[in-house]
Design a protein around this motif. Structure first.
Motif, mmCIF file in Angstrom:
data_model
loop_
_atom_site.group_PDB
_atom_site.id
_atom_site.type_symbol
_atom_site.label_atom_id
_atom_site.label_comp_id
_atom_site.label_asym_id
_atom_site.label_seq_id
_atom_site.Cartn_x
_atom_site.Cartn_y
_atom_site.Cartn_z
ATOM 1 N N THR A 1 3.063 15.964 2.099
ATOM 2 C CA THR A 1 3.176 15.710 3.532
ATOM 3 C C THR A 1 3.671 14.291 3.775
ATOM 4 N N GLY A 2 4.250 14.083 4.935
ATOM 5 C CA GLY A 2 4.746 12.755 5.288
ATOM 6 C C GLY A 2 5.818 12.920 6.334
ATOM 7 N N VAL A 3 6.201 11.808 6.998
ATOM 8 C CA VAL A 3 7.264 11.936 7.989
ATOM 9 C C VAL A 3 8.503 11.131 7.595
ATOM 10 N N GLY A 4 8.436 10.501 6.435
ATOM 11 C CA GLY A 4 9.646 9.844 5.943
ATOM 12 C C GLY A 4 9.955 8.513 6.597
ATOM 13 N N ILE A 5 8.939 7.787 7.071
ATOM 14 C CA ILE A 5 9.266 6.478 7.639
ATOM 15 C C ILE A 5 8.677 5.329 6.839
ATOM 16 N N GLY A 6 7.784 5.672 5.896
ATOM 17 C CA GLY A 6 7.119 4.614 5.140
ATOM 18 C C GLY A 6 8.090 3.671 4.447
ATOM 19 N N LEU A 7 9.051 4.227 3.743
ATOM 20 C CA LEU A 7 9.964 3.365 2.989
ATOM 21 C C LEU A 7 10.891 2.572 3.909
ATOM 22 N N ALA A 8 11.173 3.146 5.106
ATOM 23 C CA ALA A 8 11.990 2.398 6.072
ATOM 24 C C ALA A 8 11.226 1.146 6.497
ATOM 25 N N ASP B 1 0.762 4.165 -2.602
ATOM 26 C CA ASP B 1 0.419 5.514 -2.103
ATOM 27 C C ASP B 1 1.448 6.534 -2.562
ATOM 28 N N ASN B 2 2.738 6.190 -2.369
ATOM 29 C CA ASN B 2 3.807 7.121 -2.759
ATOM 30 C C ASN B 2 3.759 7.415 -4.261
ATOM 31 N N ALA B 3 3.513 6.355 -5.044
ATOM 32 C CA ALA B 3 3.487 6.547 -6.505
ATOM 33 C C ALA B 3 2.416 7.577 -6.875
ATOM 34 N N ILE B 4 1.247 7.455 -6.227
ATOM 35 C CA ILE B 4 0.166 8.412 -6.512
ATOM 36 C C ILE B 4 0.530 9.786 -5.951
ATOM 37 N N LYS B 5 1.065 9.776 -4.703
ATOM 38 C CA LYS B 5 1.348 11.035 -4.010
ATOM 39 C C LYS B 5 2.383 11.883 -4.757
ATOM 40 N N PHE B 6 3.410 11.232 -5.324
ATOM 41 C CA PHE B 6 4.486 11.991 -5.963
ATOM 42 C C PHE B 6 4.315 12.110 -7.477
ATOM 43 N N ARG C 1 0.837 -1.203 0.000
ATOM 44 C CA ARG C 1 0.000 0.000 0.000
ATOM 45 C C ARG C 1 0.874 1.256 0.000
ATOM 46 N N HIS C 2 1.948 1.228 0.781
ATOM 47 C CA HIS C 2 2.779 2.425 0.875
ATOM 48 C C HIS C 2 3.450 2.744 -0.472
ATOM 49 N N LEU C 3 3.913 1.703 -1.167
ATOM 50 C CA LEU C 3 4.556 1.958 -2.469
ATOM 51 C C LEU C 3 3.534 2.538 -3.457
ATOM 52 N N GLN D 1 5.597 1.610 -10.901
ATOM 53 C CA GLN D 1 6.283 2.617 -11.715
ATOM 54 C C GLN D 1 5.409 3.867 -11.811
ATOM 55 N N ASP D 2 6.034 5.036 -11.665
ATOM 56 C CA ASP D 2 5.249 6.259 -11.843
ATOM 57 C C ASP D 2 5.980 7.234 -12.757
ATOM 58 N N THR D 3 5.239 8.212 -13.238
ATOM 59 C CA THR D 3 5.850 9.226 -14.105
ATOM 60 C C THR D 3 6.002 10.535 -13.323
ATOM 61 N N TYR E 1 13.900 9.931 6.716
ATOM 62 C CA TYR E 1 14.547 10.674 5.634
ATOM 63 C C TYR E 1 13.513 11.124 4.611
ATOM 64 N N GLN E 2 13.572 12.423 4.287
ATOM 65 C CA GLN E 2 12.717 12.932 3.217
ATOM 66 C C GLN E 2 13.573 13.739 2.264
ATOM 67 N N VAL E 3 13.243 13.677 1.006
ATOM 68 C CA VAL E 3 14.018 14.427 0.025
ATOM 69 C C VAL E 3 13.745 15.915 0.258
ATOM 70 N N ASP E 4 14.852 16.670 0.423
ATOM 71 C CA ASP E 4 14.667 18.072 0.768
ATOM 72 C C ASP E 4 14.740 18.950 -0.483
HETATM 73 P P1 ADP Z 1 6.855 9.671 3.394
HETATM 74 O O1 ADP Z 1 6.047 8.755 4.241
HETATM 75 O O2 ADP Z 1 7.166 10.990 4.031
HETATM 76 O O3 ADP Z 1 6.363 9.777 1.986
HETATM 77 P P2 ADP Z 1 8.761 7.683 2.595
HETATM 78 O O4 ADP Z 1 9.665 6.950 3.526
HETATM 79 O O5 ADP Z 1 7.656 6.951 1.979
HETATM 80 O O6 ADP Z 1 8.268 8.994 3.348
HETATM 81 O O7 ADP Z 1 9.630 8.309 1.427
HETATM 82 C C1 ADP Z 1 10.816 9.067 1.718
HETATM 83 C C2 ADP Z 1 11.027 10.102 0.640
HETATM 84 O O8 ADP Z 1 11.290 9.451 -0.609
HETATM 85 C C3 ADP Z 1 9.794 10.947 0.359
HETATM 86 O O9 ADP Z 1 9.760 12.059 1.222
HETATM 87 C C4 ADP Z 1 9.991 11.363 -1.081
HETATM 88 O O10 ADP Z 1 10.791 12.511 -1.158
HETATM 89 C C5 ADP Z 1 10.750 10.188 -1.687
HETATM 90 N N1 ADP Z 1 9.867 9.299 -2.473
HETATM 91 C C6 ADP Z 1 9.296 8.132 -2.076
HETATM 92 N N2 ADP Z 1 8.576 7.576 -3.071
HETATM 93 C C7 ADP Z 1 8.671 8.421 -4.128
HETATM 94 C C8 ADP Z 1 8.151 8.409 -5.478
HETATM 95 N N3 ADP Z 1 7.370 7.411 -5.935
HETATM 96 N N4 ADP Z 1 8.475 9.464 -6.282
HETATM 97 C C9 ADP Z 1 9.270 10.468 -5.831
HETATM 98 N N5 ADP Z 1 9.781 10.530 -4.590
HETATM 99 C C10 ADP Z 1 9.498 9.525 -3.736
#
Ligand code: ADP
Length: 391
Positions: A352-359, A294-299, A290-292, A322-324, A341-344
């Motif tokens: 929005t987010g706290v950067g722990i989903g991918l961890a 969610d992120n694909a849609i979010k970004f 779900r997180h992957l 995969q996202d564009t 960690y979040q990309v600054d």
């Molecule tokens: P968050 O829960 O804040 O989204 P994640 O741990 O999921 O944090 O992701 C860490 C960072 O990786 C995000 O803040 C974002 O900058 C980058 N990121 C994750 N997924 C994507 C994606 N599909 N496209 C672009 N950037 C992404």
């Protein structure tokens, strides 16, 4: 003097760096400067200097140790290494030669002769120690090296234990904080609901709108807190693996994602092949998938596309999301999997987010013996690939 003869000079003192550089460049040498041993070794690894000049008294790895490391590089076999030192202590010359130097020059440098002295070594001059002296010096050098290594290992072990303790305290603090925050938030959410239902009396239009905004933001806080709690939980607990069908789980999640994508104007396509039974932790994998998604849609800004694929191979299941979207610079591909960690970048900061989903995703997938990787370029979209091995 042949043009382009390259000298690598490892020296921490900027005055000496400048002096040697000037003297040698005036004689058509090309000079590469490294301020310490590790950087000198790194530079030597990617270039092929004709001679390396090493100051013995450099911080960190000293000149002897740096030389020993350089001597083990096959592509530098023919290149002389010359020690340069102001250290007039007895035995320094012998130690330099035993450590792998081919020559020894003392400071102060002779400005008129330096280029000739180096040229002699480039042309084949070698200083050597009598065999018996070399053996004795080498033994002493090795003993000193091991003593230093032992000291460093001891220090690293102490530092590591301290870090582990700090990490434990941090986790404990986060868990406590999340629990403490959840209680008042639940109460706020309850009252927001009462307002929304009109139980506490009629509201004006602008009050209703304000309550909706409060509700939405409290929900976001609750989501972040739940992620924090979940991170602590997955880190400290064992997987509960049961027979499951990953493609069914993914298909279920796809309908959730499609609904969200519609509101943001992102196109979603999938190619999900039915999988055979897989032994996995349902809760943990559902979070990861779900997180992957969610992120694909979010970004991915409106007008973009998210493609999801699942394949079942003999020895593994592969999920590709995969996202564009906005993409991630190569230098951050490892870091985004670290907790918090979040990309600054100004682009990523809009989300929005706290950067722990991918961890959590990484932890979950690796706990299943698998791996998660990313291929991405800024502006060129991202592809996250999960591989779950069978058996
Ligand atoms: P968050 O829960 O804040 O989204 P994640 O741990 O999921 O944090 O992701 C860490 C960072 O990786 C995000 O803040 C974002 O900058 C980058 N990121 C994750 N997924 C994507 C994606 N599909 N496209 C672009 N950037 C992404």
């Amino acid at each position: 003097m042949p043009d382009g003869t390259t000298i690598l000079y490892i020296e921490d003192n900027p005055d000496n760096q400048r002096l040697v550089q000037r003297l040698l460049e005036a004689r058509n040498f090309q000079v590469l400067i490294a301020p310490d041993g590790p950087q000198g070794i790194a530079l030597a690894r990617e270039t092929t200097p004709d001679l390396i000049l090493v100051d013995i008294n450099i911080p960190g790895l000293d000149g002897f140790e740096t030389t020993t490391r350089l001597r083990s590089m096959a592509h530098l076999r023919g290149a002389p290494i010359v020690a340069l030192t102001a250290d007039s202590q007895e035995g320094t010359r012998e130690r330099s030669l035993a450590a792998g130097c081919d020559g020894f020059l003392t400071k102060p440098i002779d400005p008129r002769r330096l280029h000739e002295q180096l040229q002699e070594f480039i042309s084949g001059k070698r200083e050597e120690l009598p065999q018996t002296v070399e053996t004795t010096v080498l033994r002493e050098y090795t003993q000193k090296l091991v003593e230093r290594l032992e000291r460093q290992v001891r220090e690293a072990m102490v530092a590591n234990a301290e870090l582990q303790e700090l990490d434990r305290l941090k986790s404990q603090f986060l868990a406590l904080l999340s629990h403490e925050l959840r209680t008042p938030l639940t109460s706020i959410l309850g009252f927001v609901e009462l307002f929304e239902r009109g139980t506490l009396g009629p509201l004006t239009q602008s009050q209703k709108e304000a309550i909706t905004v409060i509700g939405r933001n409290v929900q976001t806080l609750v989501r972040h807190l739940n992620s924090l709690l979940y991170l602590q939980e997955v880190r400290s607990s064992q997987l509960r693996r049961v027979p499951m069908m990953p493609h069914e789980m993914l298909q279920r999640l796809m309908s959730e994602i499609r609904a969200r994508a519609q509101t943001t104007g992102v196109e979603v396509e999938d190619s999900i092949t039915p999988t055979r039974t897989y032994n996995g932790d349902m809760v943990a994998l559902e979070y990861a998938f779900r997180h992957l998604l969610d992120n694909a849609i979010k970004f991915t800004p409106g007008g973009g596309k998210v493609s999801v694929a699942m394949e079942d191979e003999e020895s593994r299941i592969i999920l590709r999301v995969q996202d564009t979207g906005i993409g991630i610079p190569a230098s951050l591909h490892e870091k985004i999997f670290l907790p918090f960690y979040q990309v600054d970048s100004s682009l990523a900061r809009n989300y929005t987010g706290v950067g722990i989903g991918l961890a959590i995703v990484k932890h979950v997938i690796e706990a299943h013996g698998g791996q998660v990787t990313v291929r991405s370029t800024p502006g060129g979209g991202s592809t996250f690939t999960v591989v779950l091995p069978r058996g």
